[in-house]
Scaffold this active site. Structure first.
Site, mmCIF file in Angstrom:
data_model
loop_
_atom_site.group_PDB
_atom_site.id
_atom_site.type_symbol
_atom_site.label_atom_id
_atom_site.label_comp_id
_atom_site.label_asym_id
_atom_site.label_seq_id
_atom_site.Cartn_x
_atom_site.Cartn_y
_atom_site.Cartn_z
ATOM 1 C CB SER A 114 -6.049 6.273 2.421
ATOM 2 O OG SER A 114 -5.547 7.253 1.533
ATOM 3 C CE1 TYR A 141 -3.347 2.879 -0.189
ATOM 4 C CE2 TYR A 141 -3.974 5.139 -0.727
ATOM 5 C CZ TYR A 141 -3.538 4.198 0.191
ATOM 6 O OH TYR A 141 -3.306 4.568 1.502
ATOM 7 C CE LYS A 178 5.097 7.366 1.364
ATOM 8 N NZ LYS A 178 4.186 6.203 1.340
#
Length: 321
Positions: A114, A141, A178
């Site tokens: 990511s 994250y 999401k």
């Protein structure tokens, strides 16, 4: 067989569609299938079987002789998640299990990293593997993704081919589940339908005006093209950026969504929620030269092209409301 973890999710389900279109039907979908709102992402698509996420390590040991490729796209992707134990279990330890299985059984692997690993971009947005230890992710994250990248690079034994792809801000069909983490395009479309207007976050950074925060937005159809490229390329292992290579503003996103609906923009600004305000990336832009250097030549959708396709061919369907 081709394995897709996170198959009920956003990018995973779009990859199923891409592979089906290219004639691949023997797909094994891995996920937590207890969430019916996500399972409709693979309805109507062709695949050979479903494997529950927790059973996958055992399943791959029993079926590895039949596996051609592993796409490990499953993860906990909520950037506001602060349960370190959950992120460690799903994004780090589980990914290690998948990696080690690919090493043991000689399987090629592509996994999802990511752009959240880049934090505020103090060290730039170059996919330079030697600089990964210098990155400062803004949230747990991003830390979990960077920790796995670092772990992968440190391994003495690696899959014969592997690639970690740093997804930037991906948008497109099948992201409806999401919720808060869905793209601004998705939220703009729904707010327009409900109120006729759109509320964007104010800037709390003096270097950026309201709505002029910039991200590298990449259409999910471009992401699946790159994934498909690696399915056949199978060399030049390493970590790669996957964005459009062009930063655009949130105002651009919202304005183009109004345009795709044939409406005049009505945009106002609200304070950025305090729980993400000090963890907010004001600018991201992928350096895409590394991917280009290994032979990927396809053009990426412009923001205008991607938004037009997403809105007119997907969001206007009631399924995506």
């Amino acid at each position: 067989m081709i394995i897709i973890t996170g198959a009920a999710g956003f990018i995973g389900s779009c990859l199923i569609q891409k592979l089906n279109t290219e004639g691949f039907k023997d797909l094994v979908l891995v996920d937590d299938f207890s969430r019916p709102e996500q399972n409709k992402n693979f309805e109507g698509k062709q695949y050979s079987q479903l494997v529950e996420r927790e059973l996958f390590p055992e399943w791959i040991a029993a079926n590895h002789l039949h596996i051609q490729f592993v796409f490990h796209l499953g993860a906990r992707t909520d950037t506001t998640e602060f349960d370190y134990d959950l992120l460690n279990r799903l994004n780090l330890e589980y990914s290690k299990e998948v990696w080690n299985a690919c090493v043991k059984f000689g399987l090629p692997l592509v996994y999802a990293s990511s752009a959240a690993t880049y934090g505020l971009g103090e060290s730039g947005y170059d996919d330079d593997e030697s600089a990964l230890s210098e990155l400062k992710p803004l949230n747990p994250y991003g830390e979990s993704k960077n920790n796995f990248d670092l772990w992968a690079l440190s391994q003495d034994t690696k899959p014969f081919f592997w690639a970690g792809l740093k997804f930037f801000n991906v948008y497109g069909p099948n992201e409806y589940h999401k919720k808060r983490m869905a793209s601004v395009i998705f939220h703009t479309f729904n707010q327009i339908k409900l109120t006729g207007g759109m509320k964007l976050f104010q800037s709390h950074n003096p270097d950026f005006k309201d709505g002029e925060q910039m991200r590298d937005f990449v259409y999910v159809k471009d992401v699946t093209e790159v994934l498909y490229f690696f399915l056949h390329h199978r060399r030049d292992s390493g970590i790669y950026n996957l964005g459009s290579g062009q930063a655009r503003t949130f105002l651009d996103l919202a304005t183009n969504t109004f345009k795709a609906l044939g409406k005049e923009p009505q945009i106002t600004f609200v304070p950025t929620p305090e729980d993400i305000r000090d963890k907010y990336q004001y600018f991201t832009e992928a350096n895409m030269s590394k991917l280009r250097s290994i032979g990927y030549t396809k053009p990426f959708h412009t923001l205008e092209e991607g938004v037009e396709d997403y809105v007119t061919n997907y969001l206007v369907s009631e399924r995506y409301l």
